[in-house]
Enzyme design. Structure first.
Site, PDB file in Angstrom:
ATOM      1  N   THR A 117       0.823  -1.216   0.000  1.00 22.44           N
ATOM      2  CA  THR A 117       0.000   0.000   0.000  1.00 22.44           C
ATOM      3  C   THR A 117       0.853   1.261   0.000  1.00 22.44           C
ATOM      4  OG1 THR A 117      -1.409   1.323   1.460  1.00 22.44           O
ATOM      5  CG2 THR A 117      -0.125  -0.360   2.518  1.00 22.44           C
ATOM      6  N   TYR A 142      -1.250  -0.016  10.358  1.00 25.72           N
ATOM      7  CA  TYR A 142      -1.573  -0.671   9.087  1.00 25.72           C
ATOM      8  C   TYR A 142      -0.378  -0.602   8.137  1.00 25.72           C
ATOM      9  CZ  TYR A 142      -3.562  -1.193   4.383  1.00 25.72           C
ATOM     10  OH  TYR A 142      -3.804  -1.575   3.088  1.00 25.72           O
TER      11      TYR A 142
HETATM   12  N1  LIG Z   1      -8.712  -1.141  -1.054  1.00 19.57           N
HETATM   13  C1  LIG Z   1      -7.646  -0.344  -1.159  1.00 19.57           C
HETATM   14  O1  LIG Z   1      -7.763   0.847  -1.515  1.00 19.57           O
HETATM   15  C2  LIG Z   1      -6.282  -0.904  -0.877  1.00 19.57           C
HETATM   16  C3  LIG Z   1      -5.196  -0.029  -1.014  1.00 19.57           C
HETATM   17  C4  LIG Z   1      -3.916  -0.527  -0.776  1.00 19.57           C
HETATM   18  C5  LIG Z   1      -3.720  -1.853  -0.444  1.00 19.57           C
HETATM   19  N2  LIG Z   1      -4.793  -2.684  -0.302  1.00 19.57           N
HETATM   20  C6  LIG Z   1      -4.539  -4.080   0.068  1.00 19.57           C
HETATM   21  O2  LIG Z   1      -5.224  -4.931  -0.830  1.00 19.57           O
HETATM   22  C7  LIG Z   1      -5.614  -6.131  -0.155  1.00 19.57           C
HETATM   23  C8  LIG Z   1      -7.086  -6.413  -0.427  1.00 19.57           C
HETATM   24  O3  LIG Z   1      -7.848  -5.322   0.049  1.00 19.57           O
HETATM   25  P1  LIG Z   1      -9.414  -5.192  -0.228  1.00 19.57           P
HETATM   26  O4  LIG Z   1      -9.722  -3.753  -0.384  1.00 19.57           O
HETATM   27  O5  LIG Z   1      -9.820  -6.143  -1.272  1.00 19.57           O
HETATM   28  O6  LIG Z   1      -9.998  -5.652   1.188  1.00 19.57           O
HETATM   29  P2  LIG Z   1     -11.155  -6.702   1.563  1.00 19.57           P
HETATM   30  O7  LIG Z   1     -11.395  -6.548   3.024  1.00 19.57           O
HETATM   31  O8  LIG Z   1     -12.306  -6.557   0.646  1.00 19.57           O
HETATM   32  O9  LIG Z   1     -10.454  -8.100   1.266  1.00 19.57           O
HETATM   33  C9  LIG Z   1      -9.654  -8.787   2.198  1.00 19.57           C
HETATM   34  C10 LIG Z   1     -10.059 -10.250   2.140  1.00 19.57           C
HETATM   35  O10 LIG Z   1      -9.182 -10.999   3.003  1.00 19.57           O
HETATM   36  C11 LIG Z   1      -9.977 -11.892   3.794  1.00 19.57           C
HETATM   37  N3  LIG Z   1      -9.184 -12.145   5.015  1.00 19.57           N
HETATM   38  C12 LIG Z   1      -8.827 -11.250   5.962  1.00 19.57           C
HETATM   39  N4  LIG Z   1      -8.070 -11.843   6.890  1.00 19.57           N
HETATM   40  C13 LIG Z   1      -7.923 -13.146   6.530  1.00 19.57           C
HETATM   41  C14 LIG Z   1      -7.231 -14.267   7.078  1.00 19.57           C
HETATM   42  N5  LIG Z   1      -6.537 -14.175   8.212  1.00 19.57           N
HETATM   43  N6  LIG Z   1      -7.305 -15.469   6.434  1.00 19.57           N
HETATM   44  C15 LIG Z   1      -8.037 -15.592   5.282  1.00 19.57           C
HETATM   45  N7  LIG Z   1      -8.701 -14.561   4.718  1.00 19.57           N
HETATM   46  C16 LIG Z   1      -8.643 -13.341   5.328  1.00 19.57           C
HETATM   47  C17 LIG Z   1     -11.291 -11.176   3.994  1.00 19.57           C
HETATM   48  O11 LIG Z   1     -12.371 -12.056   4.302  1.00 19.57           O
HETATM   49  C18 LIG Z   1     -11.476 -10.510   2.623  1.00 19.57           C
HETATM   50  O12 LIG Z   1     -12.168 -11.354   1.712  1.00 19.57           O
HETATM   51  C19 LIG Z   1      -5.288  -5.931   1.326  1.00 19.57           C
HETATM   52  O13 LIG Z   1      -4.092  -6.618   1.617  1.00 19.57           O
HETATM   53  C20 LIG Z   1      -5.084  -4.433   1.438  1.00 19.57           C
HETATM   54  O14 LIG Z   1      -4.167  -4.108   2.460  1.00 19.57           O
HETATM   55  C21 LIG Z   1      -6.076  -2.230  -0.506  1.00 19.57           C
HETATM   56  O1  LIG Z   2     -16.221  10.319   3.548  1.00 20.85           O
HETATM   57  C1  LIG Z   2     -15.081  10.642   3.176  1.00 20.85           C
HETATM   58  C2  LIG Z   2     -14.065   9.684   2.924  1.00 20.85           C
HETATM   59  C3  LIG Z   2     -12.814  10.136   2.544  1.00 20.85           C
HETATM   60  N1  LIG Z   2     -12.572  11.475   2.394  1.00 20.85           N
HETATM   61  C4  LIG Z   2     -11.245  11.922   1.957  1.00 20.85           C
HETATM   62  O2  LIG Z   2     -10.970  11.319   0.720  1.00 20.85           O
HETATM   63  C5  LIG Z   2      -9.575  11.028   0.596  1.00 20.85           C
HETATM   64  C6  LIG Z   2      -9.408   9.559   0.290  1.00 20.85           C
HETATM   65  O3  LIG Z   2      -9.812   8.815   1.438  1.00 20.85           O
HETATM   66  P1  LIG Z   2     -10.052   7.235   1.404  1.00 20.85           P
HETATM   67  O4  LIG Z   2     -10.507   6.834   2.763  1.00 20.85           O
HETATM   68  O5  LIG Z   2     -10.889   6.881   0.236  1.00 20.85           O
HETATM   69  O6  LIG Z   2      -8.601   6.656   1.101  1.00 20.85           O
HETATM   70  P2  LIG Z   2      -7.205   6.884   1.857  1.00 20.85           P
HETATM   71  O7  LIG Z   2      -6.378   7.739   0.951  1.00 20.85           O
HETATM   72  O8  LIG Z   2      -7.388   7.351   3.228  1.00 20.85           O
HETATM   73  O9  LIG Z   2      -6.621   5.400   1.994  1.00 20.85           O
HETATM   74  C7  LIG Z   2      -6.614   4.435   0.950  1.00 20.85           C
HETATM   75  O10 LIG Z   2      -5.421   4.459   0.246  1.00 20.85           O
HETATM   76  C8  LIG Z   2      -4.269   4.327   1.034  1.00 20.85           C
HETATM   77  C9  LIG Z   2      -3.113   4.408   0.101  1.00 20.85           C
HETATM   78  O11 LIG Z   2      -3.151   5.598  -0.634  1.00 20.85           O
HETATM   79  C10 LIG Z   2      -4.274   3.022   1.826  1.00 20.85           C
HETATM   80  O12 LIG Z   2      -3.919   1.941   1.042  1.00 20.85           O
HETATM   81  C11 LIG Z   2      -5.619   2.755   2.482  1.00 20.85           C
HETATM   82  O13 LIG Z   2      -5.722   1.397   2.858  1.00 20.85           O
HETATM   83  C12 LIG Z   2      -6.763   3.052   1.578  1.00 20.85           C
HETATM   84  O14 LIG Z   2      -7.962   2.998   2.309  1.00 20.85           O
HETATM   85  C13 LIG Z   2      -8.953  11.460   1.930  1.00 20.85           C
HETATM   86  O15 LIG Z   2      -8.418  12.728   1.778  1.00 20.85           O
HETATM   87  C14 LIG Z   2     -10.138  11.512   2.892  1.00 20.85           C
HETATM   88  O16 LIG Z   2      -9.976  12.452   3.919  1.00 20.85           O
HETATM   89  C15 LIG Z   2     -13.559  12.411   2.628  1.00 20.85           C
HETATM   90  O17 LIG Z   2     -13.329  13.612   2.517  1.00 20.85           O
HETATM   91  N2  LIG Z   2     -14.785  11.968   3.017  1.00 20.85           N
END
Ligand SMILES: NC(=O)c1ccc[n+]([C@@H]2O[C@H](COP(=O)([O-])OP(=O)(O)OC[C@H]3O[C@@H](n4cnc5c(N)ncnc54)[C@H](O)[C@@H]3O)[C@@H](O)[C@H]2O)c1
Ligand SMILES: O=c1ccn([C@@H]2O[C@H](COP(=O)(O)OP(=O)(O)O[C@H]3O[C@H](CO)[C@H](O)[C@H](O)[C@H]3O)[C@@H](O)[C@H]2O)c(=O)[nH]1
Length: 334
Positions: A117, A142
């Site tokens: 991330t 995190y």
């Molecule tokens: N969504 C984002 O913007 C974002 C940004 C950066 C990194 N990531 C990374 O991408 C990955 C996926 O994120 P996502 O947004 O799809 O989240 P998500 O919560 O939708 O998916 C995570 C999945 O992992 C499973 N899980 C959690 N703990 C587990 C365990 N111990 N054993 C087996 N399964 C488990 C959950 O049931 C879920 O299906 C994560 O590692 C997250 O850190 C996400």
């Molecule tokens: O209701 C909301 C939600 C978010 N924001 C703003 O929107 C921007 C984006 O916020 P998000 O919560 O959508 O995303 P983040 O940038 O905080 O974080 C996301 O991206 C990160 C990396 O850039 C990490 O990976 C993290 O897990 C993932 O949730 C931020 O400035 C936040 O303050 C608002 O103003 N209102």
């Protein structure tokens, strides 16, 4: 040749499972369904409900299913929750990843792809897009829990010959253009999802967290990447690993930032709904700008994003949110 996708029932993982199945690959999903949903998986994928920290289970799957690659999405992802409950994050993201890596090494898995991330960069002081040479400096448990896994992979690869790729995602958004999956977590905190829910009337209003940042319109800048483009980068990274490509740590974003206000305007424009977005104080821990320098991933993987368009991302997110609302209100929905 089969791929183990951990967290494959989650938001990003389920898109990857569809992408692999679409290409005719054999996929085994390991997910504990803590935030994932079986319903978003294609029939052709095998779901094993279990924990990535269960080395015996993972070792058995590797041996019995012919797993040659692991794509590791499973984890806990909410930054404020990690501040309130850090040990949950160090257990689920770090300790259990250690168990998974150990099982991979013991089972002779050659390729390991890990979801990291932009949170590993913390609050960058550079104004320019962030390159991989910027030193990681997480500001949340995190971010640290993910960085520690990066370090374990680096060291296990050096000692045991595992080949790995770490992709550091910026802000992942949108949904499968074919409508098969999307962000399904009920209490998601992501901006685009919340704005879409507000446009659809599921929330009375939304909030803009802070308008006094040192950015052109005072709201935070983020690099929003369509989940389908992100998954395409994973498909390319997996092929590269299987072909003997070296270890790689790469940012995954488009290299362009949009402000919170611009995102809200895009959701209003695409939905045609002039919903309320009230300005409130800053949310603690939000860096003013997080934009990727995406040169490395484009060069190394030949990655060419196909869906780099904010209105398109919002359109897919809105369509998924509407479908999810219909599904959740259907009789017998969970
Ligand atoms: N969504 C984002 O913007 C974002 C940004 C950066 C990194 N990531 C990374 O991408 C990955 C996926 O994120 P996502 O947004 O799809 O989240 P998500 O919560 O939708 O998916 C995570 C999945 O992992 C499973 N899980 C959690 N703990 C587990 C365990 N111990 N054993 C087996 N399964 C488990 C959950 O049931 C879920 O299906 C994560 O590692 C997250 O850190 C996400
Ligand atoms: O209701 C909301 C939600 C978010 N924001 C703003 O929107 C921007 C984006 O916020 P998000 O919560 O959508 O995303 P983040 O940038 O905080 O974080 C996301 O991206 C990160 C990396 O850039 C990490 O990976 C993290 O897990 C993932 O949730 C931020 O400035 C936040 O303050 C608002 O103003 N209102």
């Amino acid at each position: 040749m089969a791929t183990l996708v951990t967290g494959g029932a989650g938001y990003i993982g389920s898109h990857m499972v569809h992408a692999l199945v679409d290409r005719g690959e054999t996929v085994v999903v390991l997910d504990d369904l803590s935030t994932g949903f079986e319903a978003v998986l294609p029939d052709a994928a095998t779901l094993v409900v279990g924990d990535i920290g269960d080395e015996v289970l993972v070792g058995g799957l590797i041996a019995s299913r012919g797993i040659d690659a692991i794509v590791h999405f499973a984890g806990s992802i909410v930054v404020p929750e990690s501040v309130a409950d850090p040990l949950k994050y160090y257990l689920n993201n770090t300790v259990k990843s250690r168990a998974l890596i150990a099982a991979a090494v013991r089972g002779g898995v050659g390729a390991f792809l890990f979801s990291s991330t932009a949170a590993v960069y913390g609050e960058p002081t550079v104004d320019a897009p962030i390159g991989e040479t910027v030193a990681p400096a997480p500001v949340s448990p995190y971010g640290w829990s993910k960085l520690m896994t990066e370090v374990m992979l680096r060291d296990a690869a050096a000692a045991h010959g595992l080949a790995y790729t770490v992709l550091r995602y910026f802000n992942v958004a949108g949904a499968d253009p074919k409508g098969r999956t999307g962000q399904s977590t009920p209490n998601a905190t992501h901006l685009i999802k919340i704005a879409c829910q507000t446009a659809l009337g599921q929330r009375a209003k939304m909030q803009v967290f802070g308008t006094d940042y040192p950015t052109p319109d005072g709201t935070c800048l983020r690099d929003y990447i369509h989940v389908t483009d992100l998954v395409e980068a994973h498909v390319l990274a997996l092929a590269r690993l299987r072909a003997g490509g070296g270890n790689l740590v790469a940012n995954c974003g488009y290299g362009r930032g949009f402000s919170v206000r611009e995102v809200v305007e895009a959701v209003r424009r695409v939905s045609g709904v002039d919903f309320v977005a009230e300005v409130v104080d800053r949310r603690p821990g939000d860096p003013s700008a997080l934009v990727a320098d995406s040169g490395l991933i484009r060069r190394e993987l030949g990655w060419v994003p196909a869906l780099d368009d904010l209105d398109g991302i919002v359109g897919n997110a809105l369509a998924w949110e509407a479908a999810l609302a219909r599904r959740n209100s259907a009789p017998g929905a969970r």
